[in-house]
Design an enzyme around this catalytic site. Structure first.
Site, PDB file in Angstrom:
ATOM      1  CB  ALA A 110      -0.677   0.123   1.103  1.00 21.59           C
ATOM      2  CG  PHE A 111      -0.434   5.456  -0.453  1.00 21.18           C
ATOM      3  CD1 PHE A 111      -1.539   4.963  -0.562  1.00 21.18           C
ATOM      4  CD2 PHE A 111       0.049   7.108   0.536  1.00 21.18           C
ATOM      5  CE1 PHE A 111      -2.605   6.171   1.036  1.00 21.18           C
ATOM      6  CE2 PHE A 111      -0.890   7.155   0.899  1.00 21.18           C
ATOM      7  CZ  PHE A 111      -1.924   6.587   1.738  1.00 21.18           C
ATOM      8  CE  LYS A 112      -2.464   4.717   5.844  1.00 17.04           C
ATOM      9  NZ  LYS A 112      -2.997   4.099   4.688  1.00 17.04           N
ATOM     10  CG  ASP A 113       4.786  -0.351   2.344  1.00 16.03           C
ATOM     11  OD1 ASP A 113       4.544  -0.412   3.486  1.00 16.03           O
ATOM     12  OD2 ASP A 113       4.670  -0.784   1.426  1.00 16.03           O
ATOM     13  CG  MET A 116       5.309   3.190   8.600  1.00 17.03           C
ATOM     14  SD  MET A 116       4.659   4.822   8.825  1.00 17.03           S
ATOM     15  CE  MET A 116       2.799   4.446   9.008  1.00 17.03           C
TER      16      MET A 116
END
Ligand SMILES: *Cc1c(COP(=O)(O)O)cnc(C)c1O
Length: 462
Positions: A110-113, A116
């Site tokens: 997911a784009f949160k990587d 993060m």
């Protein structure tokens, strides 16, 4: 570069302090005191460069002297080394003038990587220097928790505890949180729902003795470091379609307004962005706000795009701060109204400013499923439900300007909804094909502050 609070009454901080603090003490969110500008020449020079080189050029002015040039380059390289695509954020064409920005090639799909992984590196570097130890605690409905665990697993000076609602996350999401073997990772299945997890997290931050004892820190979506990392892919995508010589528009499936606010920052830095289009699912508080000029809480109805199921959109406060010409007192008053009465009305001048920059659209569950199926026919792409919400709204707003829709997750992260829509069960990429055979490690815990605090105290490794 210094950082100020959107409510105007908290200390002014450096980049490092703002990143480590998260929420400002006046309840506001940190934003840069001024927005750095990139010239057309500097933007044009990003063409053909690696994602990491572009990331350095775009983010460097924001971090002040928190890291040296060489160190910051190293942190960026380390952050994106684990991605499964050499371009990091590749752009694909769906239809004439409509492109898909694939942001799901990171370790948790997911784009949160993007944010993060970089935050993990930056926290580690800052903590090594200060000798401090921290305990990161997060509450998740799925994607944030797995991205945080992937980013902080195995790092020195950090323990990471993630609270998720027992039995209420998808199996892929759960396994991404429970299968890492590093001792500093702790997945906690709470007997409650996501709101319970969030409430207990807040209780922990308000228990100042506990907070100081364990060095509690947060990495939720209001952390400025996360917004900053997301600014980069707006630049790489726009430049590959001809910026700064040509304008582009973006459509962003959004919940907490973090991802799309990063696009607004890119525009303010000088990137040639025409429209920024907010795409919501049936939990449409942002779309209603843009339509009516009033933000009214209505409760959350679970959807097949669960990462956008929100009732309060926390990063919207940053946009409001800009819309009110950075008047923190006005923002604070509106946020108090939202808390007390569940609603507030935006002034005419401020809503005009927002409408100059943002369009919006809302997609029903039926339309989301329909878009997944239709996209398979149109371009052969299998979309995750969040990305399908984006593509549908983008189609509705398509004009002469090239449109880029952000694909926020890999379809295999939400296999049930994708299969229901398309008849095809999406498969995990090879590098994580054994996810279902890995051994799980998870602690079941009561929805109780005392029980959680004891568990965290006793299981810290630092
Ligand atoms: C978190 C998430 C979103 C929403 O992002 P915001 O920054 O909250 O707007 C959309 N899609 C997916 C897959 C997510 O994980």
């Amino acid at each position: 570069m210094r950082y100020v609070s959107t409510r105007g009454a908290a200390p002014v901080l450096t980049f490092e302090e703002a990143m480590m603090t998260g929420l400002a003490r006046d309840g506001g969110l940190y934003v840069p005191e001024t927005i750095p500008q990139m010239t057309g020449e500097e933007i044009a020079a990003l063409a053909g460069q690696s994602y990491e080189a572009a990331a350095y050029a775009v983010m460097r002015p924001f971090i002040g002297d928190t890291f040296s040039d060489d160190e910051f380059r190293r942190l960026i390289d380390a952050a994106y080394a684990g991605f499964g695509h050499a371009a990091r954020a590749p752009l694909k064409q769906l239809a004439p003038n409509h492109f898909l920005l694939e942001l799901f090639h990171g370790p948790t799909l997911a784009f949160k990587d993007f944010a993060m992984q970089l935050i993990g590196q930056m926290f580690q570097a800052a903590l090594t220097r200060s000798g401090k130890q921290i305990t990161i605690v997060g509450a998740t409905s799925g994607d944030t928790g797995s991205a945080a665990i992937e980013a902080f697993k195995g790092l020195d000076n950090v323990d990471v505890f993630i609270l998720f609602p027992h039995g209420r996350v998808s199996e892929v999401q759960r396994r991404q949180m429970t299968t890492p073997t590093e001792a500093n990772v702790h997945a906690l299945a709470v007997d409650g729902d996501f709101d319970d997890c969030q409430a207990r997290l807040k209780d922990m931050f308000n228990d100042f003795d506990f907070r100081d004892e364990v060095g509690l820190a947060g990495v939720n979506s209001i952390n400025w470091g996360r917004v900053l990392a997301q600014v980069v892919y707006y630049f790489t995508a726009a430049v590959s379609l001809g910026a700064p010589h040509r304008k582009v528009s973006f459509t962003v499936p959004t919940g907490n307004f973090g991802d799309i606010f990063a696009g607004y920052i890119a525009k303010r830095m000088g990137l040639s962005i025409d429209r920024l289009v907010i795409a919501t699912n049936q939990n449409d508080i942002l779309h209603r706000t843009m339509e009516t000029g009033a933000q009214v809480k209505e409760g959350v109805t679970p959807s097949i795009s669960p990462s956008m199921d929100i009732q309060v959109s926390s990063n919207f406060e940053r946009a409001l701060f800009e819309a009110y010409d950075r008047d923190g007192a006005v923002v604070a008053a509106q946020m108090d109204e939202l808390k007390d009465k569940g609603a507030f009305t935006i002034s005419q001048g401020a809503i005009d400013m927002l409408r100059e920059n943002f369009d919006s659209g809302r997609v029903s569950e039926k339309e989301t499923l329909g878009r997944i199926k239709a996209e398979l026919t149109r371009s052969g792409e299998l979309l995750c439900p969040h990305s399908a919400v984006g593509v549908k709204v983008a189609d509705d707003h398509q004009g002469a300007t090239p449109m880029i829709t952000l694909a926020t997750a890999h379809p295999a992260k939400f296999p049930d909804a994708v299969e229901q829509a398309s008849g095809i069960r999406p498969v995990l990429p090879d590098r994580m094909a054994d996810l279902f055979e890995r051994k799980e490690r998870v602690t079941r815990v009561a929805n109780d502050l005392g029980a959680l605090e004891t568990l965290i105290r006793e299981n810290r490794t630092t």
